[in-house]
Structures are given as C-alpha cells and as structure tokens.
Design a protein around this motif. Structure first.
Motif, PDB file in Angstrom:
ATOM      1  N   SER A  28      93.717  31.986  17.820  1.00 36.88           N
ATOM      2  CA  SER A  28      92.462  31.269  17.602  1.00 36.88           C
ATOM      3  C   SER A  28      92.721  30.006  16.802  1.00 36.88           C
ATOM      4  O   SER A  28      93.710  29.896  16.086  1.00 36.88           O
ATOM      5  CB  SER A  28      91.466  32.162  16.873  1.00 36.88           C
TER       6      SER A  28
ATOM      7  N   ARG D  21      85.513  37.810  10.992  1.00 38.56           N
ATOM      8  CA  ARG D  21      86.855  37.277  10.737  1.00 38.56           C
ATOM      9  C   ARG D  21      87.679  37.261  12.031  1.00 38.56           C
ATOM     10  O   ARG D  21      88.367  36.297  12.350  1.00 38.56           O
ATOM     11  CB  ARG D  21      87.548  38.171   9.697  1.00 38.56           C
ATOM     12  N   ASP D  24      86.579  34.564  14.414  1.00 39.64           N
ATOM     13  CA  ASP D  24      86.868  33.234  13.885  1.00 39.64           C
ATOM     14  C   ASP D  24      88.355  32.929  13.872  1.00 39.64           C
ATOM     15  O   ASP D  24      88.765  31.831  14.206  1.00 39.64           O
ATOM     16  CB  ASP D  24      86.309  33.135  12.462  1.00 39.64           C
ATOM     17  N   ARG D  25      89.184  33.921  13.500  1.00 36.72           N
ATOM     18  CA  ARG D  25      90.580  33.600  13.213  1.00 36.72           C
ATOM     19  C   ARG D  25      91.590  34.225  14.164  1.00 36.72           C
ATOM     20  O   ARG D  25      92.723  33.785  14.226  1.00 36.72           O
ATOM     21  CB  ARG D  25      90.948  34.107  11.812  1.00 36.72           C
ATOM     22  N   ARG D  31      83.735  31.673  19.096  1.00 42.84           N
ATOM     23  CA  ARG D  31      83.353  31.195  17.763  1.00 42.84           C
ATOM     24  C   ARG D  31      82.116  31.970  17.338  1.00 42.84           C
ATOM     25  O   ARG D  31      81.366  32.481  18.190  1.00 42.84           O
ATOM     26  CB  ARG D  31      83.088  29.690  17.770  1.00 42.84           C
ATOM     27  N   VAL D  32      81.915  32.101  16.067  1.00 44.71           N
ATOM     28  CA  VAL D  32      80.753  32.823  15.566  1.00 44.71           C
ATOM     29  C   VAL D  32      79.594  31.844  15.476  1.00 44.71           C
ATOM     30  O   VAL D  32      79.628  30.905  14.676  1.00 44.71           O
ATOM     31  CB  VAL D  32      81.048  33.467  14.202  1.00 44.71           C
ATOM     32  N   GLY D  47      79.374  34.801   6.992  1.00 40.93           N
ATOM     33  CA  GLY D  47      79.372  33.668   7.905  1.00 40.93           C
ATOM     34  C   GLY D  47      79.006  32.333   7.281  1.00 40.93           C
ATOM     35  O   GLY D  47      78.921  31.327   7.984  1.00 40.93           O
ATOM     36  N   LEU D  50      81.202  29.148   7.975  1.00 41.29           N
ATOM     37  CA  LEU D  50      81.628  28.813   9.330  1.00 41.29           C
ATOM     38  C   LEU D  50      80.794  27.672   9.883  1.00 41.29           C
ATOM     39  O   LEU D  50      79.554  27.761   9.917  1.00 41.29           O
ATOM     40  CB  LEU D  50      81.493  30.035  10.242  1.00 41.29           C
ATOM     41  N   CYS D  53      77.504  27.874  12.392  1.00 44.53           N
ATOM     42  CA  CYS D  53      77.040  29.265  12.402  1.00 44.53           C
ATOM     43  C   CYS D  53      75.743  29.368  11.608  1.00 44.53           C
ATOM     44  O   CYS D  53      75.701  28.997  10.438  1.00 44.53           O
ATOM     45  CB  CYS D  53      78.120  30.163  11.798  1.00 44.53           C
TER      46      CYS D  53
END
Lengths: 338, 338, 338, 338
Positions: A28, D21, D24-25, D31-32, D47, D50, D53
């Motif tokens: 990601s 997490r 996102d990663r 994507r959140v 969140g 982010l 978000c």
C-alpha cells in the motif's frame, strides 16, 4: 498517509516484473510511475496496463518521468552503477537489488559516490533481513539470552542451477546472502574465507564445483560455515543455526503441513526462493515505501553492505580457486555509513 | 543356547561397573565370572555379590580365573595394551572400550600382535555402530537410494566437560566417535584433518579451546565436518546429517515427548551419553556375547579401526596446535583386517 | 543373581515364539524350561533347539515339567483360564498376554480365583506401561507440573486389519490398550463409554466399521477420546496427548531419521506393533523376570486390571451396537487388588 | 488498477482499528473513506489522521459519505443487521466480521434480505479460509490424493478467556470458526452436534465450562471433533488433522525457530489470534478489495455460511445445556447461494 509514492522500476525481467506487481497490488502507499527496460516489449508487458505509468527503454529517462519520486532497480548488475549514479545526482531514494555491482571495485565507487552526494539515499535488497525467522533469530541474539554467538552453521540448497551457472557464482551469487546475513546477525565483519571442495554431485553440469563448503572467520572469532549446494535435487532449503555460549537456535527447519500416507510421513519442501521468501520480499518493499514516505534518510542494508558482500565474495572465489585461506581487506569506510 | 558365557570384566570404575550390571541383568547368555580392579574395594562393589564371580586386583590373574571364557576391558587406556596382549596369548575373545590405546603407536603394536596371533580376537567399543539411528542411516546410505554421499555434518555437544579435560581431548576422546562413525558410514578412509578454532565459550575452564570445528577429507572426496562443544550447558546432543547426490538424511534430532506449557513448547534433551546411547550399549554387548557364543572369528569394529581412529585423532591434534591442514598417514594394513 | 529362572511358555504361535526368543536371547536371568502348544510342530519350531527345554502338547503338563519356576502364557484367550488356574493351584508366578479372558465374566472368575489363592501371582501383558514414552508421560502427570489432567486424546492406527477382524474387535482387541493406558495414566476408573461411528473407509473389508471414535468418561471427569482406525493404509501409529490445567504433553509423534529427497521431506513410519513397541516388550519381560527372581508378590498390571479392561470393552461394544452411551459397572474389588 | 477503493469502516474498536490500519498501510488499492463509531473519540483515534476520511457516530451516515464505494463492518454483532441492510439497499459491497448476527434468526433475515436485493453483495469474515495452512489442507483434500475424509480432529486453545466470557460463547464465538472451516474443508453440511463436558480447569472463572469437547456429524458421515479450551494458560493453538481413507494430514503444528538452552529444547507459541492469523487477515482483506475492484458479484464466505454457522452453534449450545445430541435443521437455501 497522503498520495501514493510514485516509483520507477528499472528492469522488467522476472524480478522486475514481480516488483511491479508487488508495488501495484500488494504494497500500500505506492504506485508504479514508470517502467524501463531496453526491451520495449518487456517494459510494456510489465507496466503497459497501469494508469499513469510511462514506459521507457532508457533507464535515465525513466528517472525523469512525471511523478517519479523513488526508484527500484531490478536490472542486471552491469546496469546498476549508471542507474544508481543517476539517482544520487537527482537525490532520488532508491532500492537496488543485489548484487550491488558486478565487482567490489564498482561497489566501492558507488559507496564513494553516495558519500559525496552528502547522505544515504540507497538500500540494497538483502531481503533475508526482512524474513520473520531471520528477524526472530536476530532479536534472540541481540537480546543476549543465549550469550555470545560462537558459530553459525548455514545450509543453502537449490533444486538445480540455471544454465551457465559457474563454480564462482555459488559464492558470488548464492553465498552472498549468507555473507550479508552473518554480518547482520552478528554485528561483526568477516576477516577471512576458506572454501572447501567436497566431491561434486553427479547431477551438476560438467565442470561445476557443487556442493562447496565455505568457512568464514569474523572479527570477533565467530566461525561461520555454509553448505552451498545448488543441484540438491529436492528443494529450496535455507537453514541457519546459531550456536552460543548459553544454547543454540535454529531457523529454516521444514514445517507447515504434515502428511502421512503409504509413502511415509512427509512435508512439502519449498521449491524456490520466491515461495520461501515471498513474505520477506513483500515486507522489504513495504518497509522501504513506508520509510521513503516518512522522509528520513535511508537506513537498512546500505551500499557499504553491498560493497562488503562483494569483497568477501571475491575473497571466497580466490579461495575456491587456490584452495587456501584468503584474508578479507576492506577500504576505509566513509562517514555516512558509520 | 547352552551355558552362559563366563566374562571377566577388567576395570570396575563408572563404565566397568555399568558393564558388570549389563552382563548380569540385561544381556542374556552371559555371566560375570571375574572382576578385576587395582582398587579391591571397587572390584568388590561391582562384583562382590555375584555368585561364581572371583575378584582380582591383577588383571592378568582375572584372565586365568575359573570359568573365564571372554574378556571385557573397561580399565583406563594405559592398561589396555597389557590386557589385550594377555587375551591374545590365551586366545580369549575380548571387547575393549575405546580408546584402544593412549596413542597410535601403541594401537599399531596391538594390531600387529593380534595379526601375529593368527586371527581376530578383539572388538573395540565404538558403540555408535549399534545405535538404531546410526544403523538406519548406514542402511539408507548402503542402499544407494540417496546416491553417493558428498558431505557429513556432525554435531557433538555435552553439558560440561569433566575436570582436567584438555583441548586435545576434544579431538582424542570426543571426536574419535565421529572419526569411527564417518569411516563406518562411508566405507572410506580419512586423508586429512583441519581443526578450526572459533572463539571459546566463557563457560569453558580457562585455557580450554571449546568449541572446535573439525573438517576431515575422505579418500573419496567426502567432506566431514564436526562441531565439538563440550561445555554447551544444555544437553548431550549427537546429530549427523548425510548430504548425498539425491537427498539428505538426518539423525539425532530431538524427539520423544513434546510438552506445551506457559514456558513454551518444549522437549527434554538427554543429559548424558549413558541416556542417549543406553540401547546402543546394551546392543553392543548383547551382539558381542552372541557372536562369541556362536564361535566364529571376531568381527565388528576391529583393533585396526581403533588404530586408525588414533592416527586421525593425532592428526587432528597436530592441526589444532598448528592451525594447518594435516594429512593422515597409515601403516600397511595386516591381512587379517582385509 | 544365581541360576536362571526356568520359564514355561504356553502357546508357540507368532507371539509365543517371539517370547521364547526373548527369554532365550534378550532377557538375562531366564531360560526357557518348557514350551507347550497343541500343535507339536509349532512347539518344536519354537523350543526344539533349546538345551534343557521340554516340549508339550498339553499346557498343564508343561507346568509340571522339570525346572519350571514361572509361566508365560501366550496361547489364545480361550486357553487362558485353564492355564491361569493351573498356575494358581501350583503357586507359579505367571505373565499372561492380553486379553486376560474372552469375556468379562471369565476375567472376574480369574480375579476371584487368584484372590482365593491367597495373594497375587499374575501379571497381565499391558506392555504400554513399559514403553519409555508412556512412562515419561506418566511421570510428568504424576509429578503434577502440568496440573490435573482434563482430557486424553488418543490415536491408534494400523496399516490393515487381519482377516476375520470384526467391528467389535476394534474395541475389544485394539482399544483395550487405550483402556488400560488411560486408567494407568490417570489413576481413575472409567464410568461410561460412547462409541461414535464415522463413515467407514473404502479400504475396510465389507461390513467392518472402521474407523471408530470412542469417548470414555472417567470417575474424576476426565474425557478420553480414542480414534481407532485399523485399515489406515500407512502405518502403525500410537499417539496420546494429555491436556491438563497447566499445559499439554504429547507422545507417539513420529520421529527418528528425517530424509529429504525429491519426494519431499519425510520420516519412516513404523509398520507394526512389534517394531514400535519392541523395547517395551523386552522391558516388560525383563522386569517380570527380575521381579519373580526377587521373590516378592506380583505387582504391575493385575488380573483385576485385565478384568476391568474387559468390562469397559464390553460396554464399548454395547455402545457400538446401540449408538448410545453405556455406563460401566464393576464387581466389588477383592482385597488383594487394593 | 486505477483509483483506490474508498472503504467505510464501521466500528473502531480493537478489530475495527486494526482493519483501518490494514486498509491504509498494508492492502494496496484501498483507502479509508469513512470511519464510524458511536464513540466519537474512538472514531477519531482510528481515522482522524487519514486524508479524505470522514468521521461519523452514525453508521448509516458513513455509508453515504463522499467517496464510499464499499463497507467493512467491525462493529458489535448487534449492530450488524442494520448496517448490512443499509449496504443492501445502497448496493454497496460489504465485508462483515463474524458472527454475522447475534442469533440464527437474525442471520436468516439477512440471507433473505440479500436474496431479495437480487444478488450477492456480502462476504463474512471467516478468515481461516485465507490462512495458507488451511488452504494447503483444502487443496490436498480437494485433490483427492488422500481419498475421502473420514474424521477431522480439531484443537482450539487460548491463553485465557476475556471477562464475561460464558460457557455458551465457547461454542458460539470460538467453535464457530471450526464450524465454518469444517463445512468449507469438507464441502458437507453438519447434521448434528453433541457437546461433551470434561471437568473444568481450576484456572477457568467460577462457573465457566472450560474445556469442552464438541462432536459434529456431517451429512456425508464425517465425524468432526473439536477441543475448545480457552484458559489453557500457554498459548493460542489452532490445529486440524484430516483423517482420510488414504492417509492423514495435519496443520497448525508448532514450528518456527527451535531453541536449545538449559531449559530444554523449545519453540515459541503464538499468544493470540492476531499473531497466528496475521497473514490470513491481510490476505482476506486484500482478496476482498481486489474482488470488489474487479467488479464481479461477491463470492467467498457468504451470508448463508454465516447463517449456517449460527444454526450449528445454537444446536451446540442446546447440547451443552442438555447433554444430548442435537440435530441441526436449516431453512431452505435461497437461490443466490446455490
């Protein structure tokens, strides 16, 4: 974490294409911004479908393509120096597959060039440092619970060697992984190498010295022995046992599913390194992407580590040819690698 | 099978007393006819309660005691030569604990004396040849299913060394087991020995070189490496991996009961050789008693095997002291050992 | 220890002949004084060459043969009662192979007869109590380090069943080992049995319920489950995991030599119980001979243990046929078994 | 692959935050886009940093937030129904953590609602289907090399149970994993459940029935037994052995690094499911994101699978309370799950 990191991938062969897939689908926070390969078809096969990805036959042109913020080098070793120098000039963070350079002399030039650029920009792809078992072993050794290490016994076996694999490549290409892993696990340099030559397997191509048995001595007196056997016929097997003052620890034992049938009790053996170290490759690239996005100076396996692996491998090749113990001599270490 | 075989046991120390017990209670077809030890109390403690067993402080007197038909020598190495010569003169079958003699020169005298006596009378106590795992490994190698052997990786660890154990004894006393096992497993002689010296554990007594790493080269080009580590702190561990053209086989892995508790998953490790090789000792003596009663010439590990082990160990000690590779040179082999 | 114990062996089939060999060649302190079998040829084949051994077609005649001091019964279960009663009348120590009797009623008669004889004379051949791994497990449980046991998971597999093996014999002949082992390991009685019937393997003879899954509940609330699978096709496998308040312990995991080849990583699996439990049989008979020679009353697995195993097995067979949970009801225990 | 998939995560507790997490990663291509939790602080902690978000205390509002293209539900089971119905109405692809609903009745309403929506939109988070060892076992069983399965022996152990864990939750929360895994591995439905109750460990809270032993019978006659033991004290251990007509296969054996020290030979045991199944969670979410982006109908574990797991678990709880065998009865299966 904001926008995805734009990465140029140089080299679209087996390993390069796998890294393109990894950056696109697995890791990601990254996207493939450019793919370069002298063979335009290969570049297209690897990156042609990716939105926003430009294709190049010239590696340096890829460095200047729109959206390129970092570089992953997976081209042949001969092409690494020009590509890395291009990155250093542009201040681009770079992850370079091993070996860093075709010989120690070239590797040293790169270390000096990176030092002259003012700071660390590059990582070298010694992916065993990202394998969970190697990491558990390092953590155990660093924790001191087993006391000081005295010996490392290593085994490195492949099913069969590719065409044109030479006796020297057992050291320079295969054992180079153990050279880096030993230095990293022990935190010590290697002072001398002796390569012993058991009789060769009948399954090796004519003239290939396989297996070989490599003995390395570290600055602290640890003995590191490596069985390298690239035509073992049965699997990809990487084991390491650390023998310490207070006990021993082994990784790389076969595990996973146990099957009992009329053929006996058995377990499958991994057949290649992309299977055995799949997770390590993912972690290596994920960790690099996260570190570049975080913006600090490069850490992890350095150009200096790549240089030292070359020097030790060259000493090993000299020992393979002479039968004698060969001392290892390193150039002075530039300050950025302290 | 008729009457039990009357055995004189020479030496009533730790090992001798254990053999008395074994002949009396474990091995069928034998009885202890005489026990000899310079220390009369030790002889009495070992054999005083056995009906029909005479006690002696003179070993040769025990050979002439009533009912003695065979001899088991468990006295110190210095006493072996006189005892074995006494057996050869009397035509008595004999099982002699290792080492056969304090040095290779004495061992050679014994081989020549046995040859002069006209035929084989003696076995030497290399008990690993009677261990079920070693036997399974030899059967596998002899069967040829894995192709020719290329390397043997051996591990030999003790919890701690006894007082007065010297750096030379790691080779002469401990590794002598691997020297014989390697010759027996491979059916090849050892041509050269190199002893490497990793840094010593802090748990070894001052001045003791422990661990050591012994590399032997056989006549057929097999490489045999041995980690000998007598102050490992954690257990008695004897492992052997044979790496062949068509695969590898390992013995001596830890097994038996697996326990999971808050301390983790674990297995007990044997703490000494009498535990690990208990069955091998029983089998060794049982096999010898049966062979003697069957009346054929002696077979099994010979005086010549004892001599060769001494020569190789002396080469190893020379290498330990010089740091160099030391070739092994054997005397001509008498015809009875062909 | 004085003269060898003269043993009459009743039954010269597969197991009886193996015991003759064991007494003659493996176990010290014993000799075979008489062999009886209704088939004179079988008796001669087993004992004809042994000096001082008389041959008989009548078991009771063998009990009265010269030199007979103890008896080992390896005849079919139907012949046990007469033979044991003969031993009780003569005051002869006896080791009787399992099952003690064809049914629980017969076993109870034997317990009452032995009690009437005034003291214990007999042992029953539950040889797992003499297996080193079972002994290690019992020692661990008795030591209390893992807390109270809560469950035992047992596996019992054979390559294939002999002709005429019935669904009931999976319980009565095979699981009877687990019945005794569970009582011995836990020190508790079994209160109820439920036999579950998974679908049968296509490799079982027509009509044979194989595998079966047996669930037993002990007086203390421990659950004992047993997979019995006699046409598994791949080996003889006996495993036991004790799950306790403070951890778990497993025995019977496959071990010994590990082989890697193109076929994968593997280990040999024992093919029959004489291989897996070879040492246990030796120890069982050796221990019995030593105990008889020492002259005390019989200990070890008793006629009462044989009776209880029969009762529990009969409850299991009732459950196999009804599908229901069947409670176990024992007769009052005679004082000599307290 | 184009733009990253915008995901709304409902529930920002332990599991929800971990999924944030992961999206996102770790997982590429996602994507959140929104985080919802009734506790605004928890939503913000998960969140708040982010980019792009939005944060919500109302789950349905999050479904309508800008950029939301798919939904991951990690809220308590009681909140699942409303959230899933919201997704069905909006045609949003959704991954819902297990259990699907607090009871089988609620789960059935969801299956019927999804069927009424015209097609599959939801996956249920039975993550064991994404574990490499379970996948290897399924592949082996599906390949037919071992013949038809006859039994599954399962072990499921935790170090200790959380507060307020009830005897019923051992079935409804823990064993529900084995219920789904058994159905998936075997491709058969479960017809009946019997829960056996060994004595409870002293380390379980007062009144908690721990361990339990669950026996399930499948439509094809396979017997599935599960040891569930949530206060084992030593680790998180999930094992499964498939016993087949032609052999057996086991997964979940302990492996990784082997350490020898004065404490014995040992291996670390995973302490919780996030460690043991870390890779499975990553793969589950990665696979779902890729499938949603590819745009086909939902596959993988379905709402129907979630419903069946509920029904079987309720039968198990009935058996736990009654001690009897409880048959499983399912509603008619809607066509979209065929």
């Amino acid at each position: 974490m904001g926008e995805a990191l734009g990465v140029a991938v140089l080299g679209a062969g087996h390993m390069g294409a796998d890294h393109v897939r990894r950056l696109d689908r697995v890791v990601s926070g990254a996207r493939v911004a450019a793919v370069a390969d002298p063979d335009a078809d290969r570049a297209r096969a690897a990156g042609g479908d990716l939105p926003g990805c430009t294709l190049h036959t010239d590696a340096l042109a890829a460095l200047d393509a729109p959206g390129v913020e970092a570089v992953l080098i997976a081209s042949p070793a001969e092409a690494h120096e020009a590509a890395l120098l291009g990155c250093f000039e542009r201040g681009l963070p770079v992850l370079c597959e091993k070996p860093l350079a075709p010989d120690a002399r070239g590797a040293l030039r790169l270390a000096e060039a990176e030092a002259a650029s003012g700071g660390r920009l590059a990582r070298v792809g010694f992916m065993r440092r990202y394998d969970p078992e190697y990491q558990a072993l390092k953590e155990l050794l660093d924790g001191g619970k087993l006391g000081r290490p005295l010996m490392l016994h290593c085994t490195h076996r492949n099913v069969s060697s590719p065409p044109h694999f030479t006796s020297e490549m057992l050291i320079g290409s295969s054992v180079s992984h153990e050279i880096d892993a030993a230095r990293w696990l022990l935190g010590e340099e290697i002072d001398a190498v002796t390569v012993l030559r058991p009789r060769s397997t009948a399954h090796a191509p004519q003239g290939l010295r396989d297996p070989q048995f490599v003995v390395m001595e570290t600055s602290g007196g640890v003995l590191v022995d490596v069985e390298i056997y690239v035509n073992s016929g049965f699997g990809y097997q990487v084991r390491c046992e650390a023998v310490c003052e207070g006990g021993s620890a082994r990784i790389g034992e076969d595990h996973a599913m146990v099957v009992h049938s009329a053929a006996g009790a058995g377990q499958e053996i991994a057949q290649d390194y992309l299977t055995r170290f799949a997770e390590a490759y993912d972690t290596e690239v994920r960790d690099w992407v996260a570190a570049v996005r975080a913006g600090g100076p490069a850490d992890g396996p350095s150009v200096w580590d790549g240089y030292v692996a070359s020097v030790v491998a060259e000493a090993g090749i000299a020992s393979l040819n002479s039968g004698a113990r060969v001392p290892v001599r390193l150039a002075p270490k530039p300050g950025i690698y302290a």
